[in-house]
Design a protein around this motif. Structure first.
Motif, PDB file in Angstrom:
ATOM      1  N   GLU A   1       0.830  -1.209   0.000  1.00 22.17           N
ATOM      2  CA  GLU A   1       0.000   0.000   0.000  1.00 22.17           C
ATOM      3  C   GLU A   1       0.860   1.253   0.000  1.00 22.17           C
ATOM      4  O   GLU A   1       0.611   2.192  -0.765  1.00 22.17           O
ATOM      5  N   ARG A   2       1.895   1.275   0.845  1.00 20.06           N
ATOM      6  CA  ARG A   2       2.763   2.453   0.893  1.00 20.06           C
ATOM      7  C   ARG A   2       3.495   2.643  -0.432  1.00 20.06           C
ATOM      8  O   ARG A   2       3.641   3.768  -0.923  1.00 20.06           O
ATOM      9  N   TYR A   3       3.939   1.527  -1.027  1.00 18.38           N
ATOM     10  CA  TYR A   3       4.635   1.609  -2.308  1.00 18.38           C
ATOM     11  C   TYR A   3       3.717   2.163  -3.385  1.00 18.38           C
ATOM     12  O   TYR A   3       4.103   3.030  -4.173  1.00 18.38           O
ATOM     13  N   GLN A   4       2.480   1.691  -3.448  1.00 15.15           N
ATOM     14  CA  GLN A   4       1.535   2.154  -4.467  1.00 15.15           C
ATOM     15  C   GLN A   4       1.197   3.626  -4.265  1.00 15.15           C
ATOM     16  O   GLN A   4       1.059   4.381  -5.236  1.00 15.15           O
ATOM     17  N   GLU A   5       1.079   4.067  -3.023  1.00 19.48           N
ATOM     18  CA  GLU A   5       0.818   5.479  -2.753  1.00 19.48           C
ATOM     19  C   GLU A   5       1.976   6.346  -3.246  1.00 19.48           C
ATOM     20  O   GLU A   5       1.763   7.417  -3.820  1.00 19.48           O
ATOM     21  N   TRP A   6       3.188   5.862  -3.018  1.00 12.96           N
ATOM     22  CA  TRP A   6       4.360   6.629  -3.480  1.00 12.96           C
ATOM     23  C   TRP A   6       4.403   6.688  -4.997  1.00 12.96           C
ATOM     24  O   TRP A   6       4.690   7.739  -5.579  1.00 12.96           O
TER      25      TRP A   6
ATOM     26  N   VAL B   1       1.968   6.658  -7.088  1.00 10.45           N
ATOM     27  CA  VAL B   1       0.975   7.631  -7.544  1.00 10.45           C
ATOM     28  C   VAL B   1       1.506   9.054  -7.353  1.00 10.45           C
ATOM     29  O   VAL B   1       1.343   9.923  -8.214  1.00 10.45           O
ATOM     30  N   SER B   2       2.183   9.297  -6.244  1.00 20.65           N
ATOM     31  CA  SER B   2       2.664  10.647  -5.940  1.00 20.65           C
ATOM     32  C   SER B   2       3.735  11.122  -6.907  1.00 20.65           C
ATOM     33  O   SER B   2       3.923  12.333  -7.089  1.00 20.65           O
TER      34      SER B   2
END
Length: 436
Positions: free
Chosen positions: A422-427, A429-430
């Protein structure tokens, strides 16, 4: 493609997965495989640009583009007359900057690191991979222990060839792996008093990218540079800033140095550090390492080339011992954390045996060039009584064990459980767009 693009692509396409050593035999082997490709590319590029001279030869003689240091005038292009072969700088070489950027960044020196003064980079955006937001990070690109005073470490990052080395005072620096004269990879040469010497005509460069010696030129040309990048050494890694580096933003960039330490947790000791090149995109490799949801069957075989100054021998015994150690206990994931922009920090417990045994793993996945990435893997443990002796006696055993673990992580069945997808996917996207 422009001449600059052809120059950069030729150097990148002909790279091989070894650390450059200051030995004649190793230099000659790499020179045969890479300089031949560079020479043919230059000839093809010259045919596109200039045609042939009266004798039917390809005309490649052009002027050297030189960067002016402050106080050296306008820095207009200067003719470079070679005393060895009559040739001057390759046309449009991206390594040699234009005179429009005369101001340098300031030199930075404190108790932790030294960053030399350097002009702004002259990278051509169309040849870079990734977005500006992705590149604007400090990337751990090499293990510090692998870089001594005789070693150069070549690598690619976002489709740019770099070479890292130490100056005469032991400070690590990084410059583009292309000579400003003929785009020959500097990593094929050697270090001379802390300067990278090109094997073609002997031009020498500092860690700030400045050319300070031109034995093939009748008159030394001032203000000639190759691109350089700031480097910080900490936690056993050499970090490179891959974003913009120009006058006035030094403090802003330095404030972005990673706050979280990449050193092993307290109680853990590094037993193996392995660097490999993988013919896969960095995003796919990270996805396999995190194994979202687990894997119930083996994936396709993943091949990789080990990149190490001290090559592991082909002895069967260390591999047998490593294989036995690998099968003694059952690995169970405990923690996993993604750290922007390319680090996966994890802990694995070893169960089905006495005592509480744990392994700490640090994966660094670098986007090298399209279709390839470089992976740095450090394996640390908390159950070896005298790790220094264990490494000295069984260094190859631990290195083989690390390679077995890495290959299994990329290919084998993975239990569902701990990950940080989840943290990787959020990054991702950013940084998917440019926000500069």
């Amino acid at each position: 493609m422009s001449a600059a693009g052809a120059s950069m692509s030729a150097a990148s396409a002909s790279r091989i997965g070894v650390v450059a050593r200051n030995t004649p035999g190793a230099t000659m082997m790499r020179a045969r495989s890479r300089c031949a490709a560079s020479a043919s590319t230059r000839a093809a590029r010259s045919q596109r640009l200039g045609g042939k001279d009266k004798k039917g030869r390809v005309d490649v003689t052009k002027s050297t583009r030189a960067r002016s240091a402050p106080g050296e005038g306008s820095g207009a292009t200067a003719e470079a007359s070679s005393s060895t072969d009559g040739d001057a700088a390759a046309p449009g070489t991206s390594s040699a900057g234009s005179s429009s950027h005369a101001t340098r960044t300031r030199a930075i020196k404190n108790g932790e690191f030294f960053i030399p003064s350097m002009p702004p980079a002259q990278m051509e955006e169309q040849f870079l991979t990734g977005t500006n937001a992705e590149r604007a990070h400090w990337f751990p690109v090499a293990f510090a222990a692998g870089l001594d005073e005789t070693t150069m470490i070549p690598f690619d990052l976002f489709n740019v060839p770099w070479v890292m080395f130490r100056d005469a005072d032991g400070n690590a620096g990084c410059i583009k792996d292309e000579c400003a004269h003929r785009a020959c990879p500097l990593s094929l040469g050697k270090l001379v008093n802390g300067k990278a010497q090109c094997p073609y005509h002997g031009w020498e460069y500092t860690t700030g990218g400045e050319c300070v010696k031109m034995p093939s030129i009748k008159k030394m040309l001032p203000g000639v540079y190759v691109d350089a990048a700031p480097v910080v050494e900490r936690d056993g890694f050499l970090y490179l800033w891959a974003g913009k580096w120009e006058p006035g933003i030094e403090d802003e960039v330095l404030a972005k140095t990673p706050r979280r330490s990449l050193a092993p947790p307290q109680g853990f000791t590094p037993m193996a550090e392995v660097t490999v090149d993988i013919p896969m995109e960095a995003e796919e490799v990270l996805s396999r390492l995190m194994a979202p949801g687990g894997r119930t069957s083996r994936t396709a075989t993943v091949s990789f080339d080990v990149v190490d100054a001290k090559r592991i021998s082909d002895s069967v015994f260390p591999k047998i011992v490593a294989n036995v150690l690998r099968g003694l206990r059952k690995p169970v994931p405990r923690t996993a954390t993604f750290l922007p922009a390319c680090v996966l920090d994890s802990t694995v417990g070893l169960e089905d045996g006495p005592g509480d045994w744990n392994v700490h793993q640090m994966h660094v996945v670098l986007p090298a060039r399209p279709g390839r990435c470089r992976l740095l893997f450090r394996l640390s443990v908390d159950f070896v009584a005298v790790p220094e002796i264990a490494r000295a006696i069984g260094g190859e055993v631990w290195a083989n064990l690390a390679q077995m673990v890495l290959k299994e992580q990329l290919e084998g069945v993975r239990a569902s459980g701990v990950d940080d997808v989840e943290r990787y996917q959020e990054w991702k996207v950013s940084v998917s767009g440019d926000f500069d």
